[in-house]
Design an enzyme around this catalytic site. Structure first.
Site, mmCIF file in Angstrom:
data_model
loop_
_atom_site.group_PDB
_atom_site.id
_atom_site.type_symbol
_atom_site.label_atom_id
_atom_site.label_comp_id
_atom_site.label_asym_id
_atom_site.label_seq_id
_atom_site.Cartn_x
_atom_site.Cartn_y
_atom_site.Cartn_z
ATOM 1 N N LYS A 24 -9.264 88.262 55.198
ATOM 2 C CA LYS A 24 -10.486 87.940 56.257
ATOM 3 C C LYS A 24 -11.783 88.596 55.637
ATOM 4 O O LYS A 24 -11.715 89.868 55.427
ATOM 5 C CB LYS A 24 -10.186 88.564 57.434
ATOM 6 C CG LYS A 24 -11.444 88.483 58.537
ATOM 7 C CD LYS A 24 -10.840 88.889 59.980
ATOM 8 C CE LYS A 24 -11.912 89.075 60.905
ATOM 9 N NZ LYS A 24 -12.500 87.680 61.038
ATOM 10 N N THR A 74 -16.995 87.814 59.689
ATOM 11 C CA THR A 74 -16.710 87.834 61.136
ATOM 12 C C THR A 74 -18.009 87.172 61.668
ATOM 13 O O THR A 74 -19.150 87.241 61.322
ATOM 14 C CB THR A 74 -16.790 89.356 61.587
ATOM 15 O OG1 THR A 74 -16.406 89.360 62.900
ATOM 16 C CG2 THR A 74 -17.859 90.229 61.146
ATOM 17 N N GLU A 120 -12.168 83.276 57.594
ATOM 18 C CA GLU A 120 -11.737 84.122 58.912
ATOM 19 C C GLU A 120 -10.279 84.213 58.921
ATOM 20 O O GLU A 120 -9.372 84.755 59.699
ATOM 21 C CB GLU A 120 -12.037 83.392 60.189
ATOM 22 C CG GLU A 120 -13.500 83.825 60.697
ATOM 23 C CD GLU A 120 -13.721 85.055 61.461
ATOM 24 O OE1 GLU A 120 -12.851 85.806 61.482
ATOM 25 O OE2 GLU A 120 -14.692 85.070 61.671
#
Length: 107
Positions: free
Chosen positions: A22, A25, A75
């Site tokens: 990841k 954000t 993500e």
């Protein structure tokens, strides 16, 4: 406004962050004041436990309708799930920010 020095994520996302899978954000304006090249401590939202440190790479404006497969890949979520999650968190907000980061260390 002073740039924040910590950020929280749902505990369920921590394995993706600590593995480096990841790398972005998506947040609203209230959480958009991170400064590129700054080091930020990562905590779990639920327990406020420090997990690792990240380096902020960039902060860019992002309209909800612009969220696409690239963002979903970064993500590490399927696009429909990402859009639903963002809509659940920010139900009435289309003006968002993408915060790109890289892992720098674990606690």
């Amino acid at each position: 406004m002073k740039a924040p020095t910590c950020i929280t994520f749902f505990e369920s996302l921590m394995p993706l962050i600590t593995s480096g899978k990841k790398t972005i954000t998506i947040r609203d304006k209230s959480e958009s004041y991170y400064t590129p090249d700054s080091l930020v401590e990562v905590f779990t939202l639920e327990t406020d436990k420090k997990v690792c440190d990240i380096k902020i790479v960039s902060v860019e404006s992002l309209h909800f309708d612009e969220i696409n497969h690239y963002h979903a890949e970064q993500e590490h979520l399927p696009l429909p799930k990402l859009k639903k999650l963002i809509r659940d968190i920010y139900p009435n907000n289309d003006d968002l920010f993408m915060i790109r980061f890289e892992l720098t260390g674990s606690s």
